[in-house]
Scaffold this motif. Structure first.
Motif, PDB file in Angstrom:
ATOM      1  N   LYS A  97       0.795  -1.223   0.000  1.00 46.03           N
ATOM      2  CA  LYS A  97       0.000   0.000   0.000  1.00 46.03           C
ATOM      3  C   LYS A  97       0.834   1.283   0.000  1.00 46.03           C
ATOM      4  O   LYS A  97       0.556   2.201  -0.777  1.00 46.03           O
ATOM      5  CB  LYS A  97      -0.973  -0.002   1.181  1.00 46.03           C
ATOM      6  CG  LYS A  97      -2.020   1.079   1.037  1.00 46.03           C
ATOM      7  CD  LYS A  97      -3.191   0.882   1.956  1.00 46.03           C
ATOM      8  CE  LYS A  97      -4.253   1.905   1.601  1.00 46.03           C
ATOM      9  NZ  LYS A  97      -5.438   1.779   2.415  1.00 46.03           N
ATOM     10  N   ASP A  98       1.863   1.366   0.837  1.00 46.92           N
ATOM     11  CA  ASP A  98       2.685   2.577   0.905  1.00 46.92           C
ATOM     12  C   ASP A  98       3.328   2.890  -0.437  1.00 46.92           C
ATOM     13  O   ASP A  98       3.317   4.030  -0.901  1.00 46.92           O
ATOM     14  CB  ASP A  98       3.773   2.441   1.961  1.00 46.92           C
ATOM     15  CG  ASP A  98       3.201   2.514   3.383  1.00 46.92           C
ATOM     16  OD1 ASP A  98       2.029   2.933   3.515  1.00 46.92           O
ATOM     17  OD2 ASP A  98       3.916   2.145   4.321  1.00 46.92           O
ATOM     18  N   CYS A  99       3.876   1.863  -1.039  1.00 49.18           N
ATOM     19  CA  CYS A  99       4.527   2.015  -2.332  1.00 49.18           C
ATOM     20  C   CYS A  99       3.523   2.517  -3.380  1.00 49.18           C
ATOM     21  O   CYS A  99       3.807   3.430  -4.149  1.00 49.18           O
ATOM     22  CB  CYS A  99       5.117   0.674  -2.739  1.00 49.18           C
ATOM     23  SG  CYS A  99       6.074   0.768  -4.233  1.00 49.18           S
ATOM     24  N   LEU A 101       0.647   4.143  -2.813  1.00 49.42           N
ATOM     25  CA  LEU A 101       0.230   5.509  -2.500  1.00 49.42           C
ATOM     26  C   LEU A 101       1.302   6.527  -2.855  1.00 49.42           C
ATOM     27  O   LEU A 101       1.000   7.626  -3.341  1.00 49.42           O
ATOM     28  CB  LEU A 101      -0.193   5.636  -1.039  1.00 49.42           C
ATOM     29  CG  LEU A 101      -1.475   4.850  -0.659  1.00 49.42           C
ATOM     30  CD1 LEU A 101      -1.757   4.946   0.809  1.00 49.42           C
ATOM     31  CD2 LEU A 101      -2.672   5.321  -1.483  1.00 49.42           C
ATOM     32  N   ASN A 102       2.571   6.165  -2.684  1.00 47.18           N
ATOM     33  CA  ASN A 102       3.656   7.041  -3.102  1.00 47.18           C
ATOM     34  C   ASN A 102       3.623   7.284  -4.616  1.00 47.18           C
ATOM     35  O   ASN A 102       3.822   8.396  -5.073  1.00 47.18           O
ATOM     36  CB  ASN A 102       5.019   6.459  -2.717  1.00 47.18           C
ATOM     37  CG  ASN A 102       5.275   6.584  -1.230  1.00 47.18           C
ATOM     38  OD1 ASN A 102       4.658   7.402  -0.543  1.00 47.18           O
ATOM     39  ND2 ASN A 102       6.164   5.760  -0.732  1.00 47.18           N
ATOM     40  N   SER A 103       3.398   6.233  -5.347  1.00 42.42           N
ATOM     41  CA  SER A 103       3.317   6.356  -6.802  1.00 42.42           C
ATOM     42  C   SER A 103       2.134   7.228  -7.215  1.00 42.42           C
ATOM     43  O   SER A 103       2.253   8.040  -8.123  1.00 42.42           O
ATOM     44  CB  SER A 103       3.137   4.993  -7.476  1.00 42.42           C
ATOM     45  OG  SER A 103       4.226   4.187  -7.170  1.00 42.42           O
ATOM     46  N   ILE A 104       1.025   7.034  -6.553  1.00 40.91           N
ATOM     47  CA  ILE A 104      -0.168   7.831  -6.866  1.00 40.91           C
ATOM     48  C   ILE A 104       0.075   9.303  -6.510  1.00 40.91           C
ATOM     49  O   ILE A 104      -0.295  10.195  -7.269  1.00 40.91           O
ATOM     50  CB  ILE A 104      -1.426   7.274  -6.160  1.00 40.91           C
ATOM     51  CG1 ILE A 104      -1.796   5.920  -6.791  1.00 40.91           C
ATOM     52  CG2 ILE A 104      -2.589   8.248  -6.269  1.00 40.91           C
ATOM     53  CD1 ILE A 104      -2.892   5.166  -6.095  1.00 40.91           C
ATOM     54  N   ASP A 105       0.748   9.533  -5.390  1.00 34.63           N
ATOM     55  CA  ASP A 105       1.088  10.909  -4.997  1.00 34.63           C
ATOM     56  C   ASP A 105       1.842  11.640  -6.103  1.00 34.63           C
ATOM     57  O   ASP A 105       1.591  12.809  -6.362  1.00 34.63           O
ATOM     58  CB  ASP A 105       1.963  10.928  -3.728  1.00 34.63           C
ATOM     59  CG  ASP A 105       1.095  10.904  -2.464  1.00 34.63           C
ATOM     60  OD1 ASP A 105      -0.129  11.146  -2.578  1.00 34.63           O
ATOM     61  OD2 ASP A 105       1.661  10.639  -1.388  1.00 34.63           O
ATOM     62  N   LYS A 106       2.759  10.926  -6.747  1.00 34.77           N
ATOM     63  CA  LYS A 106       3.532  11.540  -7.829  1.00 34.77           C
ATOM     64  C   LYS A 106       2.680  11.876  -9.033  1.00 34.77           C
ATOM     65  O   LYS A 106       3.037  12.715  -9.851  1.00 34.77           O
ATOM     66  CB  LYS A 106       4.675  10.604  -8.250  1.00 34.77           C
ATOM     67  CG  LYS A 106       5.755  10.487  -7.193  1.00 34.77           C
ATOM     68  CD  LYS A 106       6.818   9.501  -7.636  1.00 34.77           C
ATOM     69  CE  LYS A 106       7.733   9.149  -6.489  1.00 34.77           C
ATOM     70  NZ  LYS A 106       8.129   7.748  -6.474  1.00 34.77           N
ATOM     71  N   LEU A 108      -0.547  12.879  -8.786  1.00 31.24           N
ATOM     72  CA  LEU A 108      -1.588  13.863  -8.451  1.00 31.24           C
ATOM     73  C   LEU A 108      -1.285  15.221  -9.077  1.00 31.24           C
ATOM     74  O   LEU A 108      -0.119  15.619  -9.191  1.00 31.24           O
ATOM     75  CB  LEU A 108      -1.695  14.028  -6.923  1.00 31.24           C
ATOM     76  CG  LEU A 108      -2.248  12.847  -6.120  1.00 31.24           C
ATOM     77  CD1 LEU A 108      -2.176  13.134  -4.635  1.00 31.24           C
ATOM     78  CD2 LEU A 108      -3.671  12.519  -6.528  1.00 31.24           C
TER      79      LEU A 108
END
Length: 109
Positions: A97-99, A101-106, A108
């Motif tokens: 999940k963290d990985c 969400l980090n990718s999705i953050d990039k 946004l």
């Protein structure tokens, strides 16, 4: 002009089938086999492990579960611990999940 490959071939049912990476929705692992789900509601069974596959797939493919790789280009939305691609609901494992969400953050705006 990058010469990034946007398709691959897989061997299934004694045929070599051309698959465009963009058409792949997600890939489900079944031990030494994977099921590759594509846009046209088809799925192909391929003799490869998810681990071998993830190393060869382009960057938009992410492992989200021990038994699932998704094509981020085709994700409709993320809700709680699931990704939704069309009518498929794919569980996101805690360990990935963290990985994810980090990718999705990039991505946004």
């Amino acid at each position: 002009m990058t010469n990034k490959q946007d398709f691959t071939f897989i061997k299934t049912d004694r045929k070599l089938i051309k698959l465009n990476f963009d058409d792949i929705l997600f890939i489900k692992g079944l031990g030494n086999y994977v099921e590759i789900f594509v846009r046209s509601n088809k799925k192909y069974v391929y003799y490869k492990t998810l681990k071998d596959l993830i190393e060869k797939l382009p960057d938009e493919f992410m492992r989200v579960h021990n038994s699932n790789i998704v094509n981020m280009k085709n994700v409709d939305y993320v809700e709680d611990n699931h990704l939704v691609i069309g009518e498929h609901k794919i569980t996101i494992a805690k360990s990935y999940k963290d990985c994810l969400l980090n990718s999705i953050d990039k991505l946004l705006l």
